[in-house]
Design a protein around this motif. Structure first.
Motif, PDB file in Angstrom:
ATOM      1  N   ILE A  50       0.765  -1.460  -0.019  1.00  0.00           N
ATOM      2  CA  ILE A  50       0.024   0.079  -0.214  1.00  0.00           C
ATOM      3  C   ILE A  50       0.835   1.137  -0.088  1.00  0.00           C
ATOM      4  N   ARG A  51       1.780   1.255   0.995  1.00  0.00           N
ATOM      5  CA  ARG A  51       2.883   2.153   0.974  1.00  0.00           C
ATOM      6  C   ARG A  51       3.561   2.817  -0.210  1.00  0.00           C
ATOM      7  N   LEU A  52       3.860   1.692  -1.151  1.00  0.00           N
ATOM      8  CA  LEU A  52       4.649   1.739  -2.527  1.00  0.00           C
ATOM      9  C   LEU A  52       3.488   1.956  -3.693  1.00  0.00           C
ATOM     10  N   ASP A  53       2.434   1.776  -3.121  1.00  0.00           N
ATOM     11  CA  ASP A  53       1.213   2.193  -4.063  1.00  0.00           C
ATOM     12  C   ASP A  53       1.266   1.179  -5.364  1.00  0.00           C
ATOM     13  N   ARG A  54       1.383   0.011  -4.807  1.00  0.00           N
ATOM     14  CA  ARG A  54       1.785  -1.156  -6.142  1.00  0.00           C
ATOM     15  C   ARG A  54       0.249  -1.525  -6.492  1.00  0.00           C
ATOM     16  N   SER A  55       0.184  -1.778  -7.975  1.00  0.00           N
ATOM     17  CA  SER A  55      -1.225  -1.563  -8.758  1.00  0.00           C
ATOM     18  C   SER A  55      -1.859  -2.653  -8.138  1.00  0.00           C
ATOM     19  N   PHE A  56      -1.324  -4.035  -8.014  1.00  0.00           N
ATOM     20  CA  PHE A  56      -2.021  -5.264  -7.732  1.00  0.00           C
ATOM     21  C   PHE A  56      -3.145  -4.889  -6.528  1.00  0.00           C
ATOM     22  N   ILE A  57      -2.578  -4.149  -5.666  1.00  0.00           N
ATOM     23  CA  ILE A  57      -3.205  -4.180  -4.258  1.00  0.00           C
ATOM     24  C   ILE A  57      -4.599  -3.274  -4.380  1.00  0.00           C
ATOM     25  N   ARG A  58      -4.804  -2.643  -5.626  1.00  0.00           N
ATOM     26  CA  ARG A  58      -6.205  -2.016  -5.706  1.00  0.00           C
ATOM     27  C   ARG A  58      -7.345  -3.175  -5.957  1.00  0.00           C
ATOM     28  N   ASN A  59      -7.023  -4.352  -6.733  1.00  0.00           N
ATOM     29  CA  ASN A  59      -7.876  -5.192  -7.232  1.00  0.00           C
ATOM     30  C   ASN A  59      -8.308  -6.142  -6.201  1.00  0.00           C
ATOM     31  N   LYS A  60      -9.499  -6.349  -6.159  1.00  0.00           N
ATOM     32  CA  LYS A  60     -10.106  -7.374  -5.215  1.00  0.00           C
ATOM     33  C   LYS A  60      -9.799  -8.642  -5.643  1.00  0.00           C
ATOM     34  N   SER A  61      -9.672  -9.624  -4.734  1.00  0.00           N
ATOM     35  CA  SER A  61      -9.410 -10.882  -5.018  1.00  0.00           C
ATOM     36  C   SER A  61     -10.569 -11.925  -4.661  1.00  0.00           C
ATOM     37  N   PRO A  62     -10.921 -12.704  -5.424  1.00  0.00           N
ATOM     38  CA  PRO A  62     -12.126 -13.537  -5.036  1.00  0.00           C
ATOM     39  C   PRO A  62     -11.811 -14.899  -4.186  1.00  0.00           C
ATOM     40  N   PHE A  63     -10.605 -14.966  -3.701  1.00  0.00           N
ATOM     41  CA  PHE A  63     -10.061 -16.319  -2.969  1.00  0.00           C
ATOM     42  C   PHE A  63     -10.126 -16.240  -1.539  1.00  0.00           C
ATOM     43  N   VAL A  64     -10.525 -17.114  -0.719  1.00  0.00           N
ATOM     44  CA  VAL A  64     -10.279 -17.362   0.671  1.00  0.00           C
ATOM     45  C   VAL A  64      -9.741 -18.571   0.921  1.00  0.00           C
ATOM     46  N   ALA A  65      -8.749 -18.565   1.927  1.00  0.00           N
ATOM     47  CA  ALA A  65      -7.936 -19.918   2.007  1.00  0.00           C
ATOM     48  C   ALA A  65      -7.910 -20.356   3.546  1.00  0.00           C
ATOM     49  N   VAL A  66      -8.127 -21.355   3.972  1.00  0.00           N
ATOM     50  CA  VAL A  66      -8.190 -22.054   5.178  1.00  0.00           C
ATOM     51  C   VAL A  66      -7.139 -23.251   5.535  1.00  0.00           C
ATOM     52  N   LYS A  67      -6.475 -23.211   6.735  1.00  0.00           N
ATOM     53  CA  LYS A  67      -5.382 -24.275   7.108  1.00  0.00           C
ATOM     54  C   LYS A  67      -5.808 -24.766   8.291  1.00  0.00           C
ATOM     55  N   THR A  68      -5.551 -25.989   8.385  1.00  0.00           N
ATOM     56  CA  THR A  68      -5.473 -26.463   9.714  1.00  0.00           C
ATOM     57  C   THR A  68      -4.563 -27.752   9.811  1.00  0.00           C
ATOM     58  N   HIS A  69      -4.343 -28.350  10.974  1.00  0.00           N
ATOM     59  CA  HIS A  69      -3.555 -29.558  11.183  1.00  0.00           C
ATOM     60  C   HIS A  69      -4.496 -30.610  11.801  1.00  0.00           C
ATOM     61  N   LEU A  70      -4.335 -31.763  11.164  1.00  0.00           N
ATOM     62  CA  LEU A  70      -5.194 -32.683  11.934  1.00  0.00           C
ATOM     63  C   LEU A  70      -4.545 -34.010  12.463  1.00  0.00           C
ATOM     64  N   GLN A  71      -5.035 -34.684  13.244  1.00  0.00           N
ATOM     65  CA  GLN A  71      -4.320 -36.022  13.410  1.00  0.00           C
ATOM     66  C   GLN A  71      -5.113 -37.143  12.674  1.00  0.00           C
ATOM     67  N   GLY A  72      -4.518 -37.999  11.957  1.00  0.00           N
ATOM     68  CA  GLY A  72      -5.372 -39.051  11.579  1.00  0.00           C
ATOM     69  C   GLY A  72      -4.597 -39.928  10.618  1.00  0.00           C
ATOM     70  N   GLY A  73      -4.979 -40.956  10.081  1.00  0.00           N
ATOM     71  CA  GLY A  73      -4.304 -41.859   9.277  1.00  0.00           C
ATOM     72  C   GLY A  73      -4.122 -41.274   7.759  1.00  0.00           C
ATOM     73  N   PHE A  74      -3.095 -41.221   7.325  1.00  0.00           N
ATOM     74  CA  PHE A  74      -2.911 -40.876   5.619  1.00  0.00           C
ATOM     75  C   PHE A  74      -1.340 -41.312   5.368  1.00  0.00           C
ATOM     76  N   PRO A  75      -1.282 -41.658   4.116  1.00  0.00           N
ATOM     77  CA  PRO A  75       0.031 -42.237   3.754  1.00  0.00           C
ATOM     78  C   PRO A  75       0.984 -41.089   3.690  1.00  0.00           C
ATOM     79  N   GLU A  76       2.426 -41.331   4.132  1.00  0.00           N
ATOM     80  CA  GLU A  76       3.593 -40.377   4.500  1.00  0.00           C
ATOM     81  C   GLU A  76       3.817 -39.969   3.190  1.00  0.00           C
ATOM     82  N   ASP A  77       3.779 -40.650   1.976  1.00  0.00           N
ATOM     83  CA  ASP A  77       4.666 -40.333   0.836  1.00  0.00           C
ATOM     84  C   ASP A  77       3.365 -39.506  -0.189  1.00  0.00           C
ATOM     85  N   LEU A  78       2.474 -39.134   0.259  1.00  0.00           N
ATOM     86  CA  LEU A  78       1.463 -38.930  -0.594  1.00  0.00           C
ATOM     87  C   LEU A  78       0.971 -37.275  -0.674  1.00  0.00           C
TER      88      LEU A  78
END
Ligand SMILES: Cc1cc2nc3c(=O)[nH]c(=O)nc-3n(C[C@H](O)[C@H](O)[C@H](O)COP(=O)(O)OP(=O)(O)OC[C@H]3O[C@@H](n4cnc5c(N)ncnc54)[C@H](O)[C@@H]3O)c2cc1C
Length: 380
Positions: A159-187
């Motif tokens: 914002i301080r550098l007034d970079r052009s991309f910052i003015r465009n709205k983005s349509p994405f949201v991202a969510v992350k969590t960690h779980l304990q459960g079975g899942f192959p280690e190499d996949l």
């Protein structure tokens, strides 16, 4: 006023790009100060699968992620919104490690190499008379001959550098969590659901990283993450199985929004930009961290050349960085953007997923287009 050494380098942002630059430059005896606004260790929204293209380079920097328990991953599984699957071997492979552990490990390596890390937020950068004046919230003004901007995908500095991309709205949201459960280690699995996809892979302690990206418009129609998960994501039976056969490690998942994949400048007011600050590839390609690390190598080598006089002028330094960055990443960024456009449109995404899951051989080709080659390192 501080930091008057002739070759002093300031790095703004201590994610992967900033920390790897700090380790590389400090190893070559250059005085480096890195500013990071948050304390280590800290969780970040990220799929936490890293392509092996960076492994030899990290080992060369004496920062081997396998030494902190990173899981080796060499199989890829893709599922459609309805759960039809396609599998491929990852030609180069990769590893799974949490950003909580990796960033902290790299920060310690940087300090061991002599880098000074200051926990503070940079608020302004001013370039005059061949010198950068970097203002930080608590520690005041610092001077440097070179500044690397590695402040990630969206920062107060954009914002301080007034970079052009910052003015465009983005349509994405991202969510992350960690779980304990079975899942192959190499996949590493990429499970699709209507309007998004979810990556699943193990990290160093055997926990599962589960990270999804969704269209914000669809996402906000649901009461909360839990109802979105049950009503939208569970239509893919593989996702239902991942969530139903595990227990959450985090009290609350982490979320971010406004994720922009717009084109960005590589140099801004004479500051070299690395990692997401210079351009972000769609996480669907699972390659942003490798690009952040690789761009840090390109910048560090050129800065070493400039500091030793092999690169004669700042102008040459900036133009070499811009051209090497483009030569290295242009093609995969373009492929990533193409994939992202397809995945934004449900009909095309469905047709593409049909092709990938029914025509043998397509998946390895797509994987190849979005991944780089191992980064060459000097012989030991
Ligand atoms: C949902 C999602 C999933 C992803 N999954 C993967 C994956 O599985 N594999 C992969 O390779 N890539 C993935 N990526 C991409 C990857 O996370 C990024 O490309 C990578 O983190 C970029 O590293 P960086 O160092 O450029 O930025 P960051 O890691 O974001 O670091 C930037 C740092 O700068 C600091 N900062 C910002 N402003 C200031 C300031 N003013 N002063 C001081 N400090 C500041 C921030 O606190 C931050 O620590 C994913 C991205 C998303 C959004």
């Amino acid at each position: 006023m501080q930091d008057r050494q002739a070759n002093h380098i300031i790095i703004i942002g201590g994610g992967l790009a900033g920390l790897v630059s700090a380790i590389h430059l400090s190893r070559f005896g250059l005085p480096v100060t890195l500013f990071e606004k948050n304390a280590y260790p800290r969780h970040k929204v990220c799929g936490e699968y890293i392509s092996n293209e960076v492994l030899p380079y990290l080992q060369y920097l004496d920062a081997d992620p396998l030494s902190i328990g990173a899981k080796r991953i060499n199989r890829f599984l893709l599922s459609t919104t309805r759960g039809k699957i396609s599998e491929a071997r990852l030609p180069l492979g990769g590893f799974g490690v949490s950003r909580y552990t990796l960033d902290h490990f790299l920060a310690q390596k940087a300090i061991q190499q002599g880098c000074r890390i200051i926990q503070d937020t940079v608020t302004d950068i001013h370039f005059e008379n061949d010198t950068f004046r970097v203002s930080a919230k608590d520690s005041g003004v610092h001077e440097a001959r070179i500044t690397i901007g590695s402040f990630g995908k969206r920062s107060n500095l954009d914002i301080r550098l007034d970079r052009s991309f910052i003015r465009n709205k983005s349509p994405f949201v991202a969510v992350k969590t960690h779980l304990q459960g079975g899942f192959p280690e190499d996949l590493v699995a990429l499970h699709n659901f209507e309007g998004g996809y979810c990556g699943v892979s193990q990290v160093e302690n055997g926990n599962l990283n589960v990270c999804f990206m969704a269209n914000y418009k669809t996402f906000q129609q649901y009461k909360n993450i839990d109802s979105f998960r049950r009503e939208v994501m569970y239509k893919n039976p593989h996702l239902e199985a991942v969530f139903e056969n595990s227990v959450p490690v985090f009290e609350q998942p982490l979320t971010i929004s406004q994720i922009s994949f717009s084109d960005k400048t590589r140099v801004e007011d004479h500051m070299l930009l690395c990692g997401d600050a210079a351009g972000m590839i769609h996480p669907l390609c699972g390659n942003g961290m490798a690009m952040a690390i690789h761009s840090a190598k390109i910048a560090s080598e050129l800065i070493i050349g400039y500091s030793s006089g092999k690169i004669a002028s700042r102008q040459e330094l900036e133009s070499l960085y811009t051209s090497q960055w483009s030569d290295t990443f242009r093609y995969r960024i373009r492929t990533g953007r193409l994939l992202q456009n397809f995945f934004g449109k449900d009909n095309i995404a469905r047709a593409m997923m049909y092709g990938v899951t029914h025509i043998p051989g397509i998946l390895p080709v797509i994987i190849k287009q979005t991944h780089g080659k191992p980064i060459p390192v000097p012989a030991a």
